[in-house]
Motif scaffolding. Sequence first.
Motif, PDB file in Angstrom:
ATOM      1  N   SER A 172       0.830  -1.219   0.000  1.00  0.00           N
ATOM      2  CA  SER A 172       0.000   0.000   0.000  1.00  0.00           C
ATOM      3  C   SER A 172       0.857   1.259   0.000  1.00  0.00           C
ATOM      4  O   SER A 172       0.639   2.177   0.794  1.00  0.00           O
ATOM      5  CB  SER A 172      -0.937  -0.003   1.211  1.00  0.00           C
ATOM      6  N   HIS A 260      -0.872  -4.110  -3.375  1.00  0.00           N
ATOM      7  CA  HIS A 260      -1.781  -2.982  -3.147  1.00  0.00           C
ATOM      8  C   HIS A 260      -3.225  -3.439  -3.312  1.00  0.00           C
ATOM      9  O   HIS A 260      -3.524  -4.320  -4.122  1.00  0.00           O
ATOM     10  CB  HIS A 260      -1.492  -1.845  -4.125  1.00  0.00           C
ATOM     11  N   ASP A 264      -8.266   0.601  -1.714  1.00  0.00           N
ATOM     12  CA  ASP A 264      -7.514   1.449  -0.785  1.00  0.00           C
ATOM     13  C   ASP A 264      -7.887   2.915  -1.012  1.00  0.00           C
ATOM     14  O   ASP A 264      -7.643   3.468  -2.086  1.00  0.00           O
ATOM     15  CB  ASP A 264      -6.013   1.244  -1.003  1.00  0.00           C
ATOM     16  N   HIS A 269      -3.949   2.680  -5.598  1.00  0.00           N
ATOM     17  CA  HIS A 269      -3.212   1.573  -6.221  1.00  0.00           C
ATOM     18  C   HIS A 269      -2.663   1.974  -7.587  1.00  0.00           C
ATOM     19  O   HIS A 269      -1.705   1.372  -8.080  1.00  0.00           O
ATOM     20  CB  HIS A 269      -4.126   0.354  -6.367  1.00  0.00           C
ATOM     21  N   PHE A 293      -8.124  -3.452   1.196  1.00  0.00           N
ATOM     22  CA  PHE A 293      -8.113  -2.131   1.808  1.00  0.00           C
ATOM     23  C   PHE A 293      -6.656  -1.739   2.079  1.00  0.00           C
ATOM     24  O   PHE A 293      -5.743  -2.276   1.489  1.00  0.00           O
ATOM     25  CB  PHE A 293      -8.946  -2.134   3.089  1.00  0.00           C
ATOM     26  N   HIS A 294      -6.440  -0.798   2.982  1.00  0.00           N
ATOM     27  CA  HIS A 294      -5.101  -0.250   3.191  1.00  0.00           C
ATOM     28  C   HIS A 294      -4.177  -1.212   3.938  1.00  0.00           C
ATOM     29  O   HIS A 294      -3.009  -1.352   3.585  1.00  0.00           O
ATOM     30  CB  HIS A 294      -5.203   1.071   3.953  1.00  0.00           C
TER      31      HIS A 294
END
Length: 382
Positions: A172, A260, A264, A269, A293-294
Amino acid sequence: MSLLQTEERLMDSPKRTESTDIQSESLKVKKELNTFFIGVQQTSKVTRKYIETSSHGIQLYYQEFTPEFIDAQIIIVHGFGEHSGNYKQLTDCFLLNNFKVHLYDQRGFGFSGGIRSKATIEEMHMDLQTILDQIDKSIPLFIFSHALGAAIVISFCLMNPQFSIQGLICSSAQFRVPSKYGKMKMITLQMMAKICPDLQINTYHNLSFASKNNHHIRKLATDPLMNPFMSIQFALNVLLFQQYILPNANQFQIPILILHGKQDKIASHLDSVDFYIQIQSKEKTIKIFEQGFHEMHNDSEWPKMKTIITQWCQKMLIKEIKINYLKQYNHGVLVQPYRSKIRLLTSILLIVLRKKFSCLKTSTQLSLVIFLELLLRIFISQ
């Protein structure tokens, strides 16, 4: 005194220099260890201590986990607002695969010293060098970095092109300021960085963006070491990363694995994809998780992510990759100067105002040119 009480006293101690041997087969130890003790099932030795940095007398909180057999080692670099205790599953994963694990809280975060969220890029690079000085140079080295931690490590590698490791894992990665802030806010940020760099602002970070795991979100919300505040100086770091990393991505050559999540909302990404396309690494891999997600290492993507990381690291260990450490490292980032742009804007203003300008005395004209250039420097980062 119980082991739990002893460990709690150790965690509260400002020194924390003791090394503690943990027998993995001891069920009693497993039950009594508190939440800060990670990797106990796989490790035979845990070292926690403060290490001195080379600036302002600040100490970094450092943890070292050593398995019985060592095939490689890895440094874990956390992101903004968090600390190394957020990487328990990741640490256990590497220990299971005979990786010696080094974790540290970056200055201004977690248990480390320093004003909260105020470090400059140069200081964070110096801290990474401090950790590099701690490790055994004879063991293959990987680095895992998350979010802004990835920007710190990648910019460090770009500033030191001769520095080479076995592989870099980026999760991320955050390379750009979110587009929602716009140009006017960026201009305001640059002005405020010159006037009040120490000012702390609340980022109003939405914890639900971190993970789909509600248990993990509750944990983040109640973690006293999580810090949602960011200084103006630290916010400027993100802008400098944006101006430096992607424009110089074609100089990056270290083997890299990029992970990633497509969902997010903190770091796009698309920036990771852009970076992947530009870099010149012979060994480069990217994996985009559709529902990620992150913090995928604390989410449902973790089992698949763990497999990808493990297989990639084993693949890199087989390859003959030259690891090279430097005696001296460069710190900070070199953002392309905007001097020519300032000159151009100054000339345009003088052309527009040429009639009024020509009526002035020579000394007044010179003073006006200097004033215009200084004014433009406020709005344009050097």
